[in-house]
Write an enzyme that holds these catalytic residues in place. Structure first.
Site, PDB file in Angstrom:
ATOM      1  N   ARG A 168       0.831  -1.050  -0.114  1.00 13.89           N
ATOM      2  CA  ARG A 168       0.025   0.157   0.267  1.00 13.89           C
ATOM      3  C   ARG A 168       0.879   1.054   0.012  1.00 13.89           C
ATOM      4  O   ARG A 168       0.461   2.311   0.214  1.00 13.89           O
ATOM      5  CB  ARG A 168      -1.036  -0.171   0.817  1.00 13.89           C
ATOM      6  N   SER A 249     -11.116  -0.140   1.921  1.00 19.45           N
ATOM      7  CA  SER A 249     -10.370  -0.527   2.974  1.00 19.45           C
ATOM      8  C   SER A 249     -10.501   0.924   3.875  1.00 19.45           C
ATOM      9  O   SER A 249      -9.555   1.728   3.578  1.00 19.45           O
ATOM     10  CB  SER A 249     -10.089  -1.076   2.728  1.00 19.45           C
ATOM     11  N   GLU A 355      -5.715   3.735   5.442  1.00 18.09           N
ATOM     12  CA  GLU A 355      -5.629   4.069   4.255  1.00 18.09           C
ATOM     13  C   GLU A 355      -6.215   4.837   2.827  1.00 18.09           C
ATOM     14  O   GLU A 355      -5.202   5.456   2.119  1.00 18.09           O
ATOM     15  CB  GLU A 355      -6.417   2.406   3.614  1.00 18.09           C
TER      16      GLU A 355
HETATM   17  C1  LIG Z   1     -15.001  -0.281  -2.371  1.00 17.53           C
HETATM   18  C2  LIG Z   1     -14.159   0.535  -2.917  1.00 17.53           C
HETATM   19  C3  LIG Z   1     -12.832  -1.162  -3.204  1.00 17.53           C
HETATM   20  C4  LIG Z   1     -12.395  -1.033  -2.951  1.00 17.53           C
HETATM   21  N1  LIG Z   1     -10.750  -1.504  -2.792  1.00 17.53           N
HETATM   22  C5  LIG Z   1      -9.622  -1.671  -2.868  1.00 17.53           C
HETATM   23  C6  LIG Z   1      -9.028  -2.994  -3.263  1.00 17.53           C
HETATM   24  O1  LIG Z   1      -8.901  -4.424  -3.264  1.00 17.53           O
HETATM   25  N2  LIG Z   1      -7.189  -2.839  -2.734  1.00 17.53           N
HETATM   26  C7  LIG Z   1      -6.993  -1.545  -2.440  1.00 17.53           C
HETATM   27  O2  LIG Z   1      -5.400  -1.570  -3.128  1.00 17.53           O
HETATM   28  N3  LIG Z   1      -7.666  -0.097  -3.229  1.00 17.53           N
HETATM   29  C8  LIG Z   1      -9.433  -0.371  -2.842  1.00 17.53           C
HETATM   30  N4  LIG Z   1      -9.183   0.812  -3.433  1.00 17.53           N
HETATM   31  C9  LIG Z   1      -8.909   1.870  -2.687  1.00 17.53           C
HETATM   32  C10 LIG Z   1      -9.150   2.926  -3.991  1.00 17.53           C
HETATM   33  O3  LIG Z   1     -10.247   2.619  -5.505  1.00 17.53           O
HETATM   34  C11 LIG Z   1      -7.751   2.846  -4.872  1.00 17.53           C
HETATM   35  O4  LIG Z   1      -6.568   2.998  -3.809  1.00 17.53           O
HETATM   36  C12 LIG Z   1      -7.834   3.211  -6.537  1.00 17.53           C
HETATM   37  O5  LIG Z   1      -6.669   3.082  -6.721  1.00 17.53           O
HETATM   38  C13 LIG Z   1      -8.037   4.927  -5.973  1.00 17.53           C
HETATM   39  O6  LIG Z   1      -8.012   5.832  -7.445  1.00 17.53           O
HETATM   40  P1  LIG Z   1      -8.486   6.879  -7.702  1.00 17.53           P
HETATM   41  O7  LIG Z   1      -7.934   7.417  -8.595  1.00 17.53           O
HETATM   42  O8  LIG Z   1      -9.919   7.106  -7.195  1.00 17.53           O
HETATM   43  O9  LIG Z   1      -8.329   8.488  -6.630  1.00 17.53           O
HETATM   44  P2  LIG Z   1      -8.198   9.471  -5.738  1.00 17.53           P
HETATM   45  O10 LIG Z   1      -9.272   8.728  -4.527  1.00 17.53           O
HETATM   46  O11 LIG Z   1      -8.809   9.814  -6.191  1.00 17.53           O
HETATM   47  O12 LIG Z   1      -6.652   9.758  -5.188  1.00 17.53           O
HETATM   48  C14 LIG Z   1      -5.746   8.941  -3.751  1.00 17.53           C
HETATM   49  C15 LIG Z   1      -4.879   9.525  -4.070  1.00 17.53           C
HETATM   50  O13 LIG Z   1      -3.382   8.833  -5.260  1.00 17.53           O
HETATM   51  C16 LIG Z   1      -3.565  10.591  -6.070  1.00 17.53           C
HETATM   52  N5  LIG Z   1      -3.926  10.692  -7.559  1.00 17.53           N
HETATM   53  C17 LIG Z   1      -4.981  10.461  -8.349  1.00 17.53           C
HETATM   54  N6  LIG Z   1      -4.369  10.210  -9.589  1.00 17.53           N
HETATM   55  C18 LIG Z   1      -3.419  10.504  -9.217  1.00 17.53           C
HETATM   56  C19 LIG Z   1      -2.921  11.081 -10.656  1.00 17.53           C
HETATM   57  N7  LIG Z   1      -3.424  10.456 -11.808  1.00 17.53           N
HETATM   58  N8  LIG Z   1      -1.425  10.857 -10.380  1.00 17.53           N
HETATM   59  C20 LIG Z   1      -1.097  11.927  -9.529  1.00 17.53           C
HETATM   60  N9  LIG Z   1      -1.687  11.352  -8.217  1.00 17.53           N
HETATM   61  C21 LIG Z   1      -3.081  10.647  -7.705  1.00 17.53           C
HETATM   62  C22 LIG Z   1      -4.155  11.791  -5.277  1.00 17.53           C
HETATM   63  O14 LIG Z   1      -3.958  12.845  -5.547  1.00 17.53           O
HETATM   64  C23 LIG Z   1      -4.355  10.916  -4.276  1.00 17.53           C
HETATM   65  O15 LIG Z   1      -3.550  11.105  -3.245  1.00 17.53           O
HETATM   66  C24 LIG Z   1     -11.430   0.900  -2.803  1.00 17.53           C
HETATM   67  C25 LIG Z   1     -11.906   1.729  -2.461  1.00 17.53           C
HETATM   68  C26 LIG Z   1     -13.539   1.578  -2.107  1.00 17.53           C
HETATM   69  C27 LIG Z   1     -14.397   2.723  -2.423  1.00 17.53           C
END
Ligand SMILES: Cc1cc2nc3c(=O)[nH]c(=O)nc-3n(C[C@H](O)[C@H](O)[C@H](O)COP(=O)(O)OP(=O)(O)OC[C@H]3O[C@@H](n4cnc5c(N)ncnc54)[C@H](O)[C@@H]3O)c2cc1C
Length: 361
Positions: A168, A249, A355
């Site tokens: 992570r 999570s 997380e």
């Molecule tokens: C129902 C559910 C299930 C999930 N299951 C998992 C799982 O099984 N495993 C897991 O690891 N995670 C899980 N997650 C968490 C999440 O989906 C992941 O961490 C996902 O990769 C976040 O991506 P995002 O584009 O939504 O990022 P955001 O939530 O928009 O941002 C998260 C972070 O990443 C940064 N960021 C985003 N895009 C960029 C970019 N292009 N450049 C630089 N920084 C950036 C943001 O600034 C922030 O710090 C889950 C979430 C939910 C709601």
């Protein structure tokens, strides 16, 4: 490129809490990313990079600077030149939907990300916390990350070793937090590769499903299985399921030294229970570190699935997901987070680490 003002952020996140962005821009191309950066610099605004909003808790006061949503799409698969043996390189725009990419990879019979099916969010979000599930992590297949380096003011391509992937975490959410805007991610997958079936939940699923049959599951069947298991845990975004109004999570599984783990195991034994633990796969010293289940710790500290604290709650399907029951504020979610952290610390002497990313706190 349009810069909007006072844009509500809650609807742009899966947890759906928090206030507005003072300024908001959406970049579909790399030059638009640069334009937005210039806008923020010229006005001395703090910038927050938004992907799919699936790993965020936005403060009720919102974000006082510029929120830049990355919407660069596109998937390219170089044909012969990009394929070495069975390896296929996919270059994917950071703003693309992660699960759409996984679906495409599986449809092209390429292995490496099938266990990461159903994770919400953008492609660019995946390297940030080295997204992982069901025995796979993106760090296993990422070849390189193309990013705008805000410190050097130029576009760079970071090869996998430079990304520092661990459980992570990566440089993007630790040592170099805020330095890079991820523009594209390049994944090296294996055409015709076998699906990864390391994870107990998946093995159990197929043992029941394929009982008596000799066939091993295909990539497509593995993807479908992962999505079905995730749905049963509220970890797949399904319209109408209140249990997925979450950030996934909420706590990381603690990684303990052998000594800390022994202490914990003794505490558990004195309570007549046994704590589930696993070797920490990504640690530098594999033998010396154990990962323990944060869900188990939560459930053995007086918090059960469905636990309600005002407008915040624990999901009915997963002890690690904090959910917004419909009208929660960020402060309700943080209140429940604090309560769980205190409870687990009192019961087990461990401070659970959240997380999701906290924005504007
Ligand atoms: C129902 C559910 C299930 C999930 N299951 C998992 C799982 O099984 N495993 C897991 O690891 N995670 C899980 N997650 C968490 C999440 O989906 C992941 O961490 C996902 O990769 C976040 O991506 P995002 O584009 O939504 O990022 P955001 O939530 O928009 O941002 C998260 C972070 O990443 C940064 N960021 C985003 N895009 C960029 C970019 N292009 N450049 C630089 N920084 C950036 C943001 O600034 C922030 O710090 C889950 C979430 C939910 C709601």
């Amino acid at each position: 490129m349009t810069i909007q003002e006072n844009v509500a952020l809650a609807p742009l996140t899966t947890l759906q809490v928090g206030g507005a962005a003072r300024y908001f821009a959406e970049a579909r191309r790399e030059d638009e990313v640069r334009e937005a950066v210039q806008f923020a610099k010229a006005r001395g605004l703090a910038m927050f990079v938004l992907g799919g909003g699936s790993n965020l808790v936005v403060a009720d006061s919102g974000w006082p600077g510029l929120v830049l949503k990355i919407a660069i799409g596109g998937i390219t698969t170089p044909p012969a030149s990009g394929a070495t043996g069975n390896a296929v390189l996919f270059s994917v725009g950071a703003g693309g939907n992660w699960d759409d990419f996984v679906a495409q990879a599986v449809a092209q019979n390429c292995a490496g990300v099938e266990c990461l099916s159903g994770i919400p969010g953008s492609v660019g979000g995946t390297p940030v916390q080295n997204v992982g599930a069901y025995g796979q992590e993106v760090g296993d297949t990422i070849e390189s990350v193309r990013a705008l380096d805000l410190k050097a003011d130029r576009v760079v391509v970071l090869p996998k070793p430079a990304c520092g992937f661990r459980y992570r975490s990566s440089i993007f959410n630790t040592t170099e937090r805020g330095r890079y805007i991820i523009l594209r991610v390049n994944y090296r997958l294996k055409r015709g590769g076998a699906p990864s079936l390391k994870y107990a939940d998946l093995q159990k699923y197929f043992a029941e499903k394929l009982a008596g049959k000799k066939t091993s599951p295909s990539l497509a069947e593995t993807r479908a299985a992962v999505r079905e298991i995730r749905r049963s845990k509220g970890m797949l975004l399904v319209a109408g399921d209140d249990d997925c109004r979450s950030a996934g999570s909420f706590f990381k599984n603690p990684v303990l030294s052998e000594e800390q783990f022994q202490e914990l195991a003794e505490r558990a034994a004195s309570k007549g229970v046994e704590i589930p633990s696993y070797p920490a796969a990504r640690s530098q010293d594999k033998d010396a570190q154990r990962k323990v289940s944060a869900a188990w710790l939560v459930e053995h500290s007086g918090f059960s699935k469905g636990y309600v604290a005002g407008e915040a709650a624990i999901s009915h399907k997963h002890a690690l997901a904090l959910i917004n029951r419909g009208h929660a504020k960020a402060s309700d979610i943080v209140g429940l987070k604090d309560e769980i952290q205190r409870g687990v610390q009192t019961e087990w002497g461990i401070l659970l680490q959240p997380e999701p990313v906290f924005v504007g706190f």
